[in-house]
Design a protein around this motif. Structure first.
Motif, PDB file in Angstrom:
ATOM      1  N   PRO A 179       0.820  -1.233   0.000  1.00 43.11           N
ATOM      2  CA  PRO A 179       0.000   0.000   0.000  1.00 43.11           C
ATOM      3  C   PRO A 179       0.840   1.264   0.000  1.00 43.11           C
ATOM      4  N   LEU A 180       1.913   1.275   0.781  1.00 46.42           N
ATOM      5  CA  LEU A 180       2.737   2.487   0.844  1.00 46.42           C
ATOM      6  C   LEU A 180       3.490   2.722  -0.465  1.00 46.42           C
ATOM      7  N   THR A 209      -9.095  10.308 -12.893  1.00 41.83           N
ATOM      8  CA  THR A 209      -9.800  10.345 -14.174  1.00 41.83           C
ATOM      9  C   THR A 209     -10.894   9.286 -14.281  1.00 41.83           C
ATOM     10  N   THR A 210     -10.848   8.229 -13.486  1.00 39.99           N
ATOM     11  CA  THR A 210     -11.875   7.182 -13.605  1.00 39.99           C
ATOM     12  C   THR A 210     -12.578   6.875 -12.285  1.00 39.99           C
ATOM     13  N   ASN A 211     -12.010   7.377 -11.199  1.00 40.89           N
ATOM     14  CA  ASN A 211     -12.532   7.077  -9.861  1.00 40.89           C
ATOM     15  C   ASN A 211     -12.561   5.574  -9.580  1.00 40.89           C
ATOM     16  N   ARG A 212     -11.639   4.856 -10.208  1.00 42.58           N
ATOM     17  CA  ARG A 212     -11.561   3.421  -9.923  1.00 42.58           C
ATOM     18  C   ARG A 212     -10.258   3.121  -9.171  1.00 42.58           C
ATOM     19  N   PRO A 213     -10.245   2.092  -8.359  1.00 39.89           N
ATOM     20  CA  PRO A 213      -9.034   1.782  -7.591  1.00 39.89           C
ATOM     21  C   PRO A 213      -7.976   1.068  -8.432  1.00 39.89           C
ATOM     22  N   VAL A 214      -6.785   0.904  -7.861  1.00 39.65           N
ATOM     23  CA  VAL A 214      -5.721   0.143  -8.508  1.00 39.65           C
ATOM     24  C   VAL A 214      -5.710  -1.249  -7.893  1.00 39.65           C
ATOM     25  N   LYS A 215      -5.361  -2.236  -8.722  1.00 39.42           N
ATOM     26  CA  LYS A 215      -5.193  -3.594  -8.197  1.00 39.42           C
ATOM     27  C   LYS A 215      -3.711  -3.954  -8.285  1.00 39.42           C
ATOM     28  N   VAL A 216      -3.150  -4.411  -7.189  1.00 39.76           N
ATOM     29  CA  VAL A 216      -1.745  -4.831  -7.188  1.00 39.76           C
ATOM     30  C   VAL A 216      -1.663  -6.258  -6.680  1.00 39.76           C
ATOM     31  N   ILE A 217      -1.051  -7.110  -7.491  1.00 41.21           N
ATOM     32  CA  ILE A 217      -0.833  -8.499  -7.083  1.00 41.21           C
ATOM     33  C   ILE A 217       0.672  -8.699  -7.014  1.00 41.21           C
ATOM     34  N   SER A 218       1.172  -9.189  -5.906  1.00 40.70           N
ATOM     35  CA  SER A 218       2.615  -9.292  -5.806  1.00 40.70           C
ATOM     36  C   SER A 218       3.037 -10.424  -4.883  1.00 40.70           C
ATOM     37  N   GLU A 276      -3.065  -9.873  -3.024  1.00 42.43           N
ATOM     38  CA  GLU A 276      -3.755  -9.042  -3.999  1.00 42.43           C
ATOM     39  C   GLU A 276      -4.444  -7.894  -3.258  1.00 42.43           C
ATOM     40  N   TYR A 277      -4.034  -6.690  -3.564  1.00 44.54           N
ATOM     41  CA  TYR A 277      -4.590  -5.518  -2.899  1.00 44.54           C
ATOM     42  C   TYR A 277      -5.461  -4.714  -3.858  1.00 44.54           C
ATOM     43  N   ARG A 295      -8.192  -6.923   0.445  1.00 46.42           N
ATOM     44  CA  ARG A 295      -6.934  -7.663   0.424  1.00 46.42           C
ATOM     45  C   ARG A 295      -7.240  -9.147   0.371  1.00 46.42           C
ATOM     46  N   LYS A 296      -6.671  -9.827  -0.628  1.00 45.12           N
ATOM     47  CA  LYS A 296      -6.880 -11.274  -0.736  1.00 45.12           C
ATOM     48  C   LYS A 296      -5.518 -11.956  -0.653  1.00 45.12           C
ATOM     49  N   ILE A 297      -5.521 -13.161  -0.139  1.00 45.40           N
ATOM     50  CA  ILE A 297      -4.264 -13.907  -0.023  1.00 45.40           C
ATOM     51  C   ILE A 297      -4.419 -15.258  -0.721  1.00 45.40           C
ATOM     52  N   TYR A 298      -3.455 -15.601  -1.562  1.00 46.99           N
ATOM     53  CA  TYR A 298      -3.512 -16.885  -2.274  1.00 46.99           C
ATOM     54  C   TYR A 298      -2.278 -17.706  -1.938  1.00 46.99           C
ATOM     55  N   ASP A 299      -2.387 -19.007  -2.126  1.00 56.62           N
ATOM     56  CA  ASP A 299      -1.208 -19.867  -1.990  1.00 56.62           C
ATOM     57  C   ASP A 299      -0.302 -19.700  -3.188  1.00 56.62           C
ATOM     58  N   ASN A 300       0.984 -19.804  -2.934  1.00 59.30           N
ATOM     59  CA  ASN A 300       1.956 -19.632  -4.011  1.00 59.30           C
ATOM     60  C   ASN A 300       2.794 -20.895  -4.113  1.00 59.30           C
TER      61      ASN A 300
END
Ligand code: ADP
Ligand code: MG
Length: 505
Positions: free
Chosen positions: A88-89, A123-132, A141-142, A158-163
């Motif tokens: 997030p930061l 410009t779109t008022n939509r959030p960003v998705k970051v998967i890392s 996934e944020y 915030r979602k968490i997946y197995d890697n």
């Protein structure tokens, strides 16, 4: 005066109000800058860490609606990833960066990626998705937005997946307004030139109309990674020295100089303190403000510091630069040169220059110049750049060249502090130390091309001469045989063969 309102704004608010500073002045420029910033973050997260970059960029119409100027931009890389708590930061707070270190990198301010996300948001008022993931057992996934007034991230989900595959890398997906059809030529040019200076990268771009652009790596070697370095005494200012004093554990100026500054040993530290008029055992933490100013001024004026060394830099090297040129321009002739490390105001830099001729090298009305800084192509504001000025000042005829001929000049400067001319980071300023290296580099490769061209010209002339010779020789032979009253003609093939052999030598 009583009703005058004073207000403090956050860094996010500042960049919101001054979008053009970071390259987001209008929808054309914004879509270009968005791709550039995310791509550079991906390159910074791979190459310096020894990872061969695989970068995938997809730009598509939002909700598949081709009438709108709204897009989704997705950039995937196989880089280091970001530790989950920092995501997030890193993306939603301005001036948060892992690159506030003294070594060469593409980003520096903790600005580009965050600005891209802010532009998308406003410009779109939509959030960003970051998967890392850093290759740890989990992938995060944020879904994030920026609190502009407070310069803080807002975590929407915030979602968490197995890697299980231990994947590492980052995927960023934003929505933004843009004008792709107008920005397209610059974007494609930018990608091509990025491929020239990063021939060890696989870059894929899918555009909104579904067109696929693929730039595949042709080398497996990466440039030497940059090492972190200390500031050179010629390159510091009062604020920087203050900051160092606040954290130092040194109790004497003699130790302080050696511990915190680049290439200062005991002998040089002693000579310097003597020159500056400070006792060797003075406690740096007790210096008064005016003494700090005097110390910094003395640092600037002392001529016996050793020049900065260049291992904090990561130039391409001649092999990689050549490979990049061969790959994207497929020229008939190429020459490259790397200049020796040099420095301006205590900042080390290296200039690399290339020249390419023929093949797929474009020829314009003017000379074709490709400019790069820290492995980033600069595709805007060419005419204000120092390299352009130098290219225009050269007498190309001397090398058998003229504007309009199919040749391109490439100039790459790498530095811990690129001497930008403006905040837009598109033009290099005219610093005498830098321009000298650029000029000498261009002369060097131009000379090599000149030699190639004159040799080629000579061979062409010889060929023409021989073909005239070959055409008339039988007639001459016949005529002179008759004139001499002989029956048998001499063997002209033997003469021709000998002439050809002479030419090849
Ligand atoms: P800068 O690149 O100037 O540091 P950015 O706002 O573009 O600023 O990025 C902020 C920070 O986020 C970077 O310093 C880096 O640590 C992290 N970051 C951004 N993109 C990536 C990525 N694709 N992979 C890993 N880390 C990233
Ligand atoms: Mg960046």
């Amino acid at each position: 005066m009583a009703d005058q309102a004073f207000q403090e704004i956050s860094p996010a608010d500042f960049f919101y109000r001054n979008k053009e500073i970071a390259g987001f002045a209008n929808p054309v420029r914004a879509i270009f800058s968005a791709i550039r910033e995310l791509m550079e973050n991906s390159l910074d997260a791979t190459e310096p860490l020894g990872i061969l970059p695989d970068i995938y960029i997809r730009l598509s119409f939002i909700d598949d609606n081709e009438d709108e100027n709204l897009f989704v931009l997705r950039v995937e890389d196989n880089g280091s990833g970001i530790p989950a708590d920092y995501v997030p930061l890193a993306f939603c707070q301005f001036l948060f960066s892992s690159k506030y270190k003294l070594k060469q990198s593409r980003g520096t301010f903790g600005l580009g990626g965050t600005m891209t996300i802010l532009y998308g948001q406003i410009t779109t008022n939509r959030p960003v998705k970051v998967i890392s993931s850093t290759g740890a057992p989990k992938i995060y996934e944020y879904t994030l937005m920026i609190d502009i007034e407070r310069n803080r991230p807002i975590i929407l989900d915030r979602k968490i997946y197995d890697n299980s595959d231990r994947w590492h890398g980052t995927i960023v997906e934003i929505s933004l307004e843009g004008d792709y059809s107008k920005a397209m030529p610059k974007i494609l040019e930018y990608l091509k030139q990025t491929a020239i200076v990063n021939p060890y990268a696989n870059i894929t771009f899918v555009d909104p109309r579904g067109r696929l652009y693929k730039f595949e790596r042709t080398v497996l070697t990466l440039p030497p990674p940059p090492k972190e370095t200390l500031p050179h005494p010629h390159g510091v200012d009062v604020e920087m020295v203050y900051r160092i004093i606040r954290v130092t554990k040194c109790r004497t100026l003699l130790d302080f100089m050696q511990e915190h500054f680049h290439r200062v040993g005991k002998r040089i530290a002693q000579r310097f303190l003597d020159f500056a008029g400070f006792p060797e055992d003075a406690d740096p933490r007790r210096l008064k403000p005016e003494e700090i100013v005097r110390l910094v001024q003395a640092m600037r004026n002392f001529n016996e510091f050793l020049p900065p060394d260049a291992n904090c830099l990561s130039p391409l090297g001649e092999e990689i630069l050549k490979a990049g040129i061969m790959k994207e321009l497929e020229p008939e002739f190429v020459a490259v040169t790397q200049r020796k490390p040099s420095a301006y105001s205590g900042h080390p830099f290296i200039v690399e220059v290339g020249i390419a001729y023929g093949g797929k090298v474009p020829s314009g009305e003017d000379i074709v110049l490709y400019r790069f800084a820290n492995k980033i192509p600069l595709v805007y504001d060419e005419s204000g750049d120092v390299s352009w000025k130098i290219v225009k000042s050269i007498n190309w005829r001397k090398y058998g060249l003229m504007p309009g001929m199919p040749f391109a000049v490439l100039v790459h400067i790498c530095s811990t502090k690129v001497p930008w001319k403006t905040v837009g980071k598109e033009m290099i300023a005219d610093r005498p130390e830098v321009s000298r290296e650029i000029l000498n580099g261009i002369r060097d490769v131009a000379r090599q091309l000149g030699i190639y061209l004159s040799r080629k010209e000579r061979v062409k002339r010889e060929k023409a001469r021989l073909s005239v010779f070959a055409k008339y020789l039988p007639k001459i032979a016949e005529f002179s045989t008759r004139l001499a009253g002989k029956e048998k003609m001499p063997d002209i093939n033997e003469i021709l063969r000998r002439a050809r052999r002479l030419e090849e030598d």
